[in-house]
Design a protein around this motif. Structure first.
Motif, PDB file in Angstrom:
ATOM      1  N   THR A 183       0.849  -1.186   0.000  1.00 36.39           N
ATOM      2  CA  THR A 183       0.000   0.000   0.000  1.00 36.39           C
ATOM      3  C   THR A 183       0.888   1.240   0.000  1.00 36.39           C
ATOM      4  OG1 THR A 183      -1.807   1.143   1.144  1.00 36.39           O
ATOM      5  CG2 THR A 183      -0.185   0.035   2.519  1.00 36.39           C
ATOM      6  N   LEU A 184       0.435   2.281  -0.694  1.00 38.24           N
ATOM      7  CA  LEU A 184       1.202   3.505  -0.856  1.00 38.24           C
ATOM      8  C   LEU A 184       0.475   4.674  -0.197  1.00 38.24           C
ATOM      9  CD1 LEU A 184       2.191   3.019  -4.610  1.00 38.24           C
ATOM     10  CD2 LEU A 184       3.540   2.449  -2.565  1.00 38.24           C
ATOM     11  N   PRO A 185       1.189   5.736   0.160  1.00 37.57           N
ATOM     12  CA  PRO A 185       0.557   6.857   0.874  1.00 37.57           C
ATOM     13  C   PRO A 185      -0.646   7.452   0.158  1.00 37.57           C
ATOM     14  CG  PRO A 185       2.944   7.055   0.963  1.00 37.57           C
ATOM     15  CD  PRO A 185       2.657   5.917   0.024  1.00 37.57           C
ATOM     16  N   GLY A 186      -0.679   7.439  -1.148  1.00 34.84           N
ATOM     17  CA  GLY A 186      -1.791   8.049  -1.858  1.00 34.84           C
ATOM     18  C   GLY A 186      -2.981   7.143  -2.086  1.00 34.84           C
ATOM     19  N   VAL A 205     -16.099  -7.400  -1.575  1.00 36.88           N
ATOM     20  CA  VAL A 205     -14.677  -7.092  -1.717  1.00 36.88           C
ATOM     21  C   VAL A 205     -14.254  -6.338  -0.467  1.00 36.88           C
ATOM     22  CG1 VAL A 205     -15.183  -4.974  -3.016  1.00 36.88           C
ATOM     23  CG2 VAL A 205     -12.905  -6.003  -3.158  1.00 36.88           C
ATOM     24  N   GLY A 206     -13.055  -6.642   0.027  1.00 35.89           N
ATOM     25  CA  GLY A 206     -12.608  -6.010   1.261  1.00 35.89           C
ATOM     26  C   GLY A 206     -11.133  -5.679   1.241  1.00 35.89           C
ATOM     27  N   VAL A 207     -10.765  -4.731   2.077  1.00 35.05           N
ATOM     28  CA  VAL A 207      -9.372  -4.315   2.233  1.00 35.05           C
ATOM     29  C   VAL A 207      -9.083  -4.193   3.726  1.00 35.05           C
ATOM     30  CG1 VAL A 207      -7.666  -2.508   1.792  1.00 35.05           C
ATOM     31  CG2 VAL A 207      -9.332  -3.110   0.024  1.00 35.05           C
ATOM     32  N   LEU A 208      -8.072  -4.909   4.179  1.00 34.11           N
ATOM     33  CA  LEU A 208      -7.680  -4.914   5.584  1.00 34.11           C
ATOM     34  C   LEU A 208      -6.213  -4.516   5.710  1.00 34.11           C
ATOM     35  CD1 LEU A 208      -7.970  -5.755   8.636  1.00 34.11           C
ATOM     36  CD2 LEU A 208      -7.301  -8.062   7.896  1.00 34.11           C
ATOM     37  N   PRO A 209      -5.896  -3.435   6.422  1.00 30.12           N
ATOM     38  CA  PRO A 209      -4.479  -3.120   6.651  1.00 30.12           C
ATOM     39  C   PRO A 209      -3.842  -4.194   7.527  1.00 30.12           C
ATOM     40  CG  PRO A 209      -5.902  -1.675   7.953  1.00 30.12           C
ATOM     41  CD  PRO A 209      -6.806  -2.460   7.058  1.00 30.12           C
ATOM     42  N   ILE A 210      -2.644  -4.656   7.172  1.00 31.10           N
ATOM     43  CA  ILE A 210      -2.014  -5.765   7.905  1.00 31.10           C
ATOM     44  C   ILE A 210      -0.579  -5.448   8.320  1.00 31.10           C
ATOM     45  CG2 ILE A 210      -3.490  -7.583   6.985  1.00 31.10           C
ATOM     46  CD1 ILE A 210      -1.346  -8.178   4.895  1.00 31.10           C
ATOM     47  N   GLY A 211      -0.206  -4.173   8.328  1.00 29.59           N
ATOM     48  CA  GLY A 211       1.092  -3.798   8.855  1.00 29.59           C
ATOM     49  C   GLY A 211       2.241  -4.137   7.929  1.00 29.59           C
ATOM     50  N   THR A 212       3.426  -4.226   8.517  1.00 32.46           N
ATOM     51  CA  THR A 212       4.649  -4.463   7.755  1.00 32.46           C
ATOM     52  C   THR A 212       5.297  -5.755   8.226  1.00 32.46           C
ATOM     53  OG1 THR A 212       5.008  -2.084   7.529  1.00 32.46           O
ATOM     54  CG2 THR A 212       6.899  -3.526   7.100  1.00 32.46           C
ATOM     55  N   ARG A 213       5.462  -6.684   7.319  1.00 33.67           N
ATOM     56  CA  ARG A 213       6.113  -7.946   7.671  1.00 33.67           C
ATOM     57  C   ARG A 213       7.594  -7.726   7.955  1.00 33.67           C
ATOM     58  NH1 ARG A 213       4.527 -12.137   3.037  1.00 33.67           N
ATOM     59  NH2 ARG A 213       3.916 -10.273   1.838  1.00 33.67           N
ATOM     60  N   LYS A 214       8.130  -8.548   8.829  1.00 31.38           N
ATOM     61  CA  LYS A 214       9.544  -8.458   9.164  1.00 31.38           C
ATOM     62  C   LYS A 214      10.375  -8.672   7.901  1.00 31.38           C
ATOM     63  CE  LYS A 214      12.765 -10.031  12.731  1.00 31.38           C
ATOM     64  NZ  LYS A 214      12.941 -10.948  13.887  1.00 31.38           N
TER      65      LYS A 214
END
Length: 412
Positions: A183-186, A205-214
Motif C-alpha cells: 500500500t502507498l501513501p496516496g 470485496v474487502g481491504v484490511l491493513p495488515i502492517g509491515t512484515r519483518k
C-alpha cells in the motif's frame, strides 16, 4: 505438577501458543508439522481484544502491534454507498480498544520466535495421518515415517482439515480470493479500518491493513474477494482483466490495488468450513483451535479462539489433578463461548455471503439501523471483539491496557 510429555500436531497459532504456555509449566513439548520449513499459510487476519488478552499475558502484545496495523472500526457499504456495517471499537466500553490487522506470517513469526527462544522442539516434514493408543501412551503416525514414541498427551492443532475427526467437514459454499499487496501513501483507503463493499450478499470485496512484515520495506493490505467454491474453476478460466473490471464496478477505489495484481498466482483461494468436533477430547488427546471448531471468517475470530483454547488448555493442565480432569477443565472453560460463536457465526454469515435477496434485506433495513442504537451497538462491538459471552473471566484473563499499549507503540 507432574511433568508430561506432550506432542502437538500442527504449528499454527493454536499449536505454537499451547507449546509456549505448556513449556513454561515445565512440560516436555514437541511440535510436529508437515512443512519442510516453519511457515504460515494465508494472508491477513484480525487480532481481537479476546486474542490480545492471551498475547498480552505471553508478553507478545507490543511485538504483535509493531508488526500489525491498528484497526479502529469495521466499515461496510452496500453497492450504492449506504453504510450497512459500522462497528467502531469505541462502542465496546474498553478505553482505547482497537483491533489489529496482521499478516499471518507476522503473527506466526511472533509466536515462532517466542517458541524458538524457549528451545521448543519442532519436527518438520511430519505429515500426521493419525494416532494409536497403547498402555505406554498415545503415538502419532505419519505417511512416510515411523510412529513416534508414546506421549502422555497429544494436542490436535492441525486445523479444520484434521485427520482425527471423521465427521463431515461442513465445507462452506463461499470461499475467498486473497492477496497481500503493498500500500502507498496516496491509496484511497482509510488505513485504520477494515473496509468492505457488498453487492447484496452475493459479492463482497474487502481491504484490511495488515502492517509491515519483518524484512519488508513497507506496509501491506490484505485484499479479498468473496467467491463460491463452485465458481472457482470458471474464475480461473476467465481473463484476469475481466475479473478486475467486475471488482472495480463494485468498488472503483480498488483499482489501485488491482493494478498491483499482475499474475493470477498472486491470489490464493481460501476454503472455509463450519464444523465442531464433539467431543473435542478422547483418551490422552484434545483438539484446540480450528481442529475443535471452525467457522466462516465473517466475525474474524479464528486465531483469537485458538489463542483462548491454548490458554484454557494450559490452565486446565495446571489446575487439574488427573489428566482426564485437566482436559475436562480445559473444555469446560471454553465450551459455552465456542458454542455461542459457532451459533452466531452460522446465523450472521448468510447476511454477507449468500445468493438470497432476503438476507441482505434484513441486514440493510433492520440490523444496520439497530446497530447504531444502544445496547445493540455495544453487543455488535462485543461480537466483533470476541468478548460476547464474557469468555475471559473463567480463564483468569483480562483485556490488555490499550492506552498503555498505544503509548508504548508511539514511543517506539
Amino acid at each position: 505438577m507432574t511433568r508430561l510429555s506432550i506432542a502437538i500436531a500442527g504449528c499454527g497459532p493454536a499449536g505454537l501458543a499451547a507449546a509456549i504456555l505448556l513449556d513454561a509449566q515445565g512440560h516436555e513439548i514437541t511440535i510436529f508439522d508437515q512443512f519442510d520449513e516453519p511457515g504460515p499459510v494465508g494472508s491477513g487476519l484480525m487480532i481481537q481484544p479476546s486474542g490480545m488478552a492471551v498475547l498480552d499475558r505471553l508478553g507478545l502484545a507490543e511485538e504483535t502491534l509493531a508488526r500489525g496495523a491498528r484497526v479502529d472500526a469495521l466499515l461496510g457499504l452496500e453497492e450504492h454507498g449506504k453504510a450497512v456495517l459500522d462497528a467502531p471499537y469505541s462502542k465496546l466500553g474498553v478505553p482505547g480498544a482497537f483491533g489489529i490487522g496482521i499478516h499471518r506470517a507476522s503473527l506466526f513469526g511472533v509466536l515462532l520466535e517466542a517458541a524458538q527462544a524457549r528451545g521448543i522442539a519442532i519436527a518438520t516434514g511430519h505429515a500426521v495421518t493419525g494416532s494409536t493408543l497403547d498402555a505406554a501412551g498415545r503415538r502419532l503416525t505419519f505417511d512416510t515415517r515411523e510412529p513416534t514414541a508414546a506421549f502422555d498427551l497429544v494436542i490436535d492443532a492441525t486445523g479444520w482439515r484434521t485427520v482425527f475427526d471423521s465427521e463431515p467437514k461442513g465445507v462452506l459454499e463461499f470461499g475467498a480470493l486473497w492477496a497481500s499487496l503493498p500500500t502507498l501513501p496516496g491509496d484511497p483507503f482509510a488505513g485504520n479500518l477494515l473496509e468492505q463493499r457488498y453487492r447484496r450478499a452475493a459479492q463482497m470485496v474487502g481491504v484490511l491493513p495488515i502492517g509491515t512484515r519483518k524484512g519488508e520495506t513497507g506496509p501491506e493490505v490484505a485484499f479479498f474477494w468473496s467467491l463460491k467454491r463452485a465458481d472457482y474453476a470458471a474464475w480461473a478460466d476467465t481473463p484476469l482483466d475481466e475479473w478486475k473490471d467486475q471488482v472495480r464496478a463494485l468498488w472503483p477505489d480498488t483499482g489501485v490495488l488491482l493494478d498491483r495484481i499482475e499474475r493470477r498466482e498472486q491470489l490464493t483461494f481460501a476454503i472455509y468450513a463450519h464444523r465442531t468436533q464433539n467431543p473435542p477430547t478422547r483418551e490422552r488427546m484434545i483438539a484446540i483451535g480450528d481442529a475443535w471448531h471452525s467457522a466462516s471468517p465473517q466475525l474474524g475470530q479464528g486465531a483469537n479462539m485458538a489463542l483462548l483454547d491454548a490458554w484454557g488448555l494450559a490452565r486446565g493442565i495446571e489446575e487439574g489433578r488427573t489428566l482426564d480432569e485437566k482436559l475436562r477443565l480445559a473444555v469446560s472453560w471454553r465450551r459455552d463461548h465456542v458454542w455461542l460463536y459457532q451459533w452466531v457465526t452460522r446465523l450472521f454469515t448468510p447476511l454477507y455471503q449468500s445468493d438470497t435477496d432476503w438476507h441482505p434485506a434484513i441486514r440493510d433495513r433492520l440490523l444496520a439501523p439497530l446497530s447504531q442504537i444502544w445496547p445493540t451497538s455495544r453487543i455488535q462491538a462485543q461480537l466483533m471483539s470476541g468478548l460476547f459471552g464474557f469468555p475471559l473471566g473463567p480463564l483468569g484473563l483480562t483485556v490488555p491496557d490499550y492506552e498503555a499499549l498505544s503509548a508504548s507503540a508511539s514511543r517506539s
